[in-house]
Design a protein around this motif. Structure first.
Motif, mmCIF file in Angstrom:
data_model
loop_
_atom_site.group_PDB
_atom_site.id
_atom_site.type_symbol
_atom_site.label_atom_id
_atom_site.label_comp_id
_atom_site.label_asym_id
_atom_site.label_seq_id
_atom_site.Cartn_x
_atom_site.Cartn_y
_atom_site.Cartn_z
ATOM 1 N N HIS A 60 0.860 -1.195 0.000
ATOM 2 C CA HIS A 60 0.000 0.000 0.000
ATOM 3 C C HIS A 60 0.890 1.237 0.000
ATOM 4 O O HIS A 60 2.127 1.126 0.097
ATOM 5 C CB HIS A 60 -0.969 -0.012 1.198
ATOM 6 C CG HIS A 60 -0.341 -0.296 2.540
ATOM 7 N ND1 HIS A 60 -1.063 -0.381 3.698
ATOM 8 C CD2 HIS A 60 0.943 -0.511 2.900
ATOM 9 C CE1 HIS A 60 -0.265 -0.634 4.717
ATOM 10 N NE2 HIS A 60 0.965 -0.720 4.261
ATOM 11 N N THR A 61 0.285 2.419 -0.147
ATOM 12 C CA THR A 61 1.091 3.650 -0.134
ATOM 13 C C THR A 61 1.293 4.167 1.289
ATOM 14 O O THR A 61 2.004 5.149 1.492
ATOM 15 C CB THR A 61 0.434 4.745 -1.009
ATOM 16 O OG1 THR A 61 -0.984 4.734 -0.774
ATOM 17 C CG2 THR A 61 0.696 4.508 -2.482
ATOM 18 N N THR A 87 1.413 0.153 -6.150
ATOM 19 C CA THR A 87 1.387 -0.791 -5.046
ATOM 20 C C THR A 87 1.262 -2.199 -5.626
ATOM 21 O O THR A 87 0.902 -2.345 -6.800
ATOM 22 C CB THR A 87 0.186 -0.491 -4.117
ATOM 23 O OG1 THR A 87 -0.977 -0.321 -4.941
ATOM 24 C CG2 THR A 87 0.404 0.788 -3.325
ATOM 25 N N HIS A 146 -2.557 0.985 -8.328
ATOM 26 C CA HIS A 146 -2.172 2.291 -7.779
ATOM 27 C C HIS A 146 -3.091 2.692 -6.632
ATOM 28 O O HIS A 146 -4.277 2.369 -6.641
ATOM 29 C CB HIS A 146 -2.249 3.375 -8.856
ATOM 30 C CG HIS A 146 -1.274 3.172 -9.976
ATOM 31 N ND1 HIS A 146 -1.454 2.202 -10.940
ATOM 32 C CD2 HIS A 146 -0.116 3.800 -10.265
ATOM 33 C CE1 HIS A 146 -0.432 2.253 -11.777
ATOM 34 N NE2 HIS A 146 0.387 3.200 -11.397
ATOM 35 N N GLN A 147 -2.496 3.379 -5.682
ATOM 36 C CA GLN A 147 -3.288 3.945 -4.596
ATOM 37 C C GLN A 147 -2.926 5.407 -4.450
ATOM 38 O O GLN A 147 -1.883 5.853 -4.927
ATOM 39 C CB GLN A 147 -2.945 3.253 -3.261
ATOM 40 C CG GLN A 147 -3.450 1.836 -3.138
ATOM 41 C CD GLN A 147 -3.298 1.315 -1.706
ATOM 42 O OE1 GLN A 147 -2.506 1.846 -0.922
ATOM 43 N NE2 GLN A 147 -4.042 0.280 -1.368
ATOM 44 N N GLU A 190 -2.667 7.909 -1.093
ATOM 45 C CA GLU A 190 -2.720 7.984 0.362
ATOM 46 C C GLU A 190 -2.849 9.457 0.731
ATOM 47 O O GLU A 190 -2.346 10.321 0.001
ATOM 48 C CB GLU A 190 -1.363 7.468 0.875
ATOM 49 C CG GLU A 190 -1.276 7.254 2.339
ATOM 50 C CD GLU A 190 -1.883 5.923 2.723
ATOM 51 O OE1 GLU A 190 -2.132 5.082 1.840
ATOM 52 O OE2 GLU A 190 -2.103 5.725 3.925
ATOM 53 N N LEU A 205 -13.251 4.273 -0.316
ATOM 54 C CA LEU A 205 -11.954 4.482 0.330
ATOM 55 C C LEU A 205 -11.983 4.174 1.817
ATOM 56 O O LEU A 205 -13.043 4.055 2.426
ATOM 57 C CB LEU A 205 -11.423 5.896 0.062
ATOM 58 C CG LEU A 205 -12.174 7.123 0.547
ATOM 59 C CD1 LEU A 205 -11.691 7.545 1.921
ATOM 60 C CD2 LEU A 205 -11.949 8.266 -0.422
ATOM 61 N N GLY A 232 -6.865 6.266 2.353
ATOM 62 C CA GLY A 232 -6.219 5.595 1.228
ATOM 63 C C GLY A 232 -7.279 5.039 0.290
ATOM 64 O O GLY A 232 -8.334 4.587 0.737
ATOM 65 N N MET A 233 -6.987 5.130 -1.020
ATOM 66 C CA MET A 233 -7.974 4.567 -1.967
ATOM 67 C C MET A 233 -7.269 4.012 -3.203
ATOM 68 O O MET A 233 -6.143 4.403 -3.526
ATOM 69 C CB MET A 233 -9.004 5.618 -2.368
ATOM 70 C CG MET A 233 -8.464 6.751 -3.207
ATOM 71 S SD MET A 233 -9.712 8.041 -3.399
ATOM 72 C CE MET A 233 -8.891 9.436 -2.639
ATOM 73 N N GLY A 234 -7.971 3.103 -3.855
ATOM 74 C CA GLY A 234 -7.436 2.511 -5.081
ATOM 75 C C GLY A 234 -7.775 3.405 -6.265
ATOM 76 O O GLY A 234 -8.931 3.783 -6.463
ATOM 77 N N ARG A 255 -9.798 1.718 -9.231
ATOM 78 C CA ARG A 255 -11.213 1.532 -8.895
ATOM 79 C C ARG A 255 -12.023 2.805 -9.133
ATOM 80 O O ARG A 255 -13.077 2.765 -9.782
ATOM 81 C CB ARG A 255 -11.314 1.088 -7.428
ATOM 82 C CG ARG A 255 -12.722 0.848 -6.953
ATOM 83 C CD ARG A 255 -12.726 0.103 -5.637
ATOM 84 N NE ARG A 255 -14.004 0.251 -4.941
ATOM 85 C CZ ARG A 255 -15.109 -0.353 -5.297
ATOM 86 N NH1 ARG A 255 -15.096 -1.163 -6.345
ATOM 87 N NH2 ARG A 255 -16.235 -0.160 -4.637
#
Ligand code: DAH
Length: 358
Positions: free
Chosen positions: A174-175, A198, A212-213, A215, A286, A312-314, A317
């Motif tokens: 994760h970031t 990530t 990708h994320q 943060e 998120l 944090g989020m994708g 997505r």
């Protein structure tokens, strides 16, 4: 002995008559090559005696020099002619219309990252980055992820070969490790977002081993849960460009935040299609929460004085949701038809112009 005057005339004529560089080369071989006219005569010098030999040798050397010079001149003349002929032939007609060239496109993922950065940039966040290869401390331990946590198990994490000291680096899952690196290196107030790659050992229509994320991290003396909510509601509405987008905070758990909340946005699934905005349904987009005091302490920040939130989020997505991209894997296929369809022209940044400050 054969007079050289006659031979000289013949040689110069041969050279003059060559009308191409190839023909000139043939002439050079016939005159000066291993079996050329002048070479053959030079070989015959051995049969002569004393003054004859010297005289004949000098005359032949003179002739050879003359031939070389004439060949050099002819070569330059022929090269010039060839160049002039080519230039005449290749002349560019500047009045011709330009040949249509395919415009490059900005990849939907890059576009999405630009939009996210633009929205948070307007809220005063700056962009931070960190390494793709992380150690256990930054990816897990500092974030209060204990050794028995499922995220550590091999099926999720790509581990690098064991190091001599027994440690194993990982491809960051994760970031969030960039939160740790930032808190270790700068003093609060902190207000960063971290877009980046990530990695998780997972592959199907909605998961890719590389994804990708983004943060987010805010740390200061006064930031509270209300700020978290305001910031993320504003982001969701700006990103999806829907002023009254319903946003819901649902209690959740992350090792590195307390309390933790997942953020859902309103949507409708009537008639089979997904539509973001008002409707009877919710869609999780998120994770977030107030940074756990243990995480602050692990990063050298006094939890009695400082606090703040993280999220944090994708990126894939939310890009898929915003731009109606049905298959995650197509994002990385580099199929030109896909890129033309889902790509963006430069400066096509809706959130910069229509996102915040509407
Ligand atoms: N690191 C989490 C993940 O990979 C996402 C996340 C959730 C990050 C909550 C955060 C947070 O900073 O507060 O899935």
């Amino acid at each position: 002995m054969e007079s050289l005057d006659h031979l000289r005339d013949e040689i110069l004529r041969l050279i003059r008559q060559a009308t191409s560089l190839d023909a000139l080369e043939q002439a050079r071989i016939a005159i000066l090559g291993r079996k050329g006219r002048v070479t053959e005569l030079m070989k015959g010098l051995g049969a002569l005696e004393g003054a004859d030999r010297r005289e004949r040798g000098q005359a032949l050397n003179l002739l050879k020099g003359e031939a070389e010079e004439a060949i050099g001149h002819a070569a330059r003349r022929l090269e010039d002619e060839a160049l002039r002929a080519r230039l005449a032939q290749e002349r560019v007609d500047v009045s011709l219309p330009v040949r249509a060239e395919g415009d490059g496109r900005i990849h939907a993922l890059s576009q999405t990252i630009d939009e996210i950065v633009a929205i948070f940039g307007e809220m005063g966040f700056s962009v931070a980055e960190g390494p793709d290869i992380e150690d256990d401390f930054h990816n897990f331990a500092a974030l209060n992820i204990p050794p028995e946590h499922p995220a550590r198990q091999e099926q999720d994490t790509f581990y690098l070969p064991e190091h001599r000291d027994g440690g194993r680096k990982v491809l960051r899952t994760h970031t969030s490790p960039v939160q740790v690196r930032t808190m270790q290196s700068i003093a609060p107030p902190i207000r960063i977002i971290v877009p980046g790659r990530t990695f998780r050992s997972d592959h199907d229509a909605t998961h890719s081993p590389m994804f990708h994320q983004v943060e987010g991290l805010v740390i200061d003396e006064a930031t509270h849960m209300g700020h978290l909510k305001g910031c993320l509601i504003e982001f969701c509405r700006a990103f999806f460009d829907i002023d009254d987008l319903p946003v819901r905070f649902r209690p959740s758990y992350f090792p590195f935040t307390e309390p933790s909340a997942e953020v859902d946005i309103g949507c409708s699934r009537d008639g089979g299609g997904l539509k973001i905005g008002a409707g009877g349904d919710w869609l999780e987009i998120l994770g977030s929460g107030m940074v756990h005091p243990k995480v602050l302490a692990n990063c050298g920040i006094d939890p009695a004085r400082y606090q703040g939130f993280a999220f944090g989020m994708g990126i894939e997505r939310i890009a898929m949701l915003k731009y109606g991209i049905p298959d995650l894997r197509a994002i990385y296929d580099n199929d030109l038809r896909w890129l033309r369809h889902y790509g963006f022209l430069p400066l096509d940044l809706p959130s910069m112009t229509g996102g915040l400050g509407r």
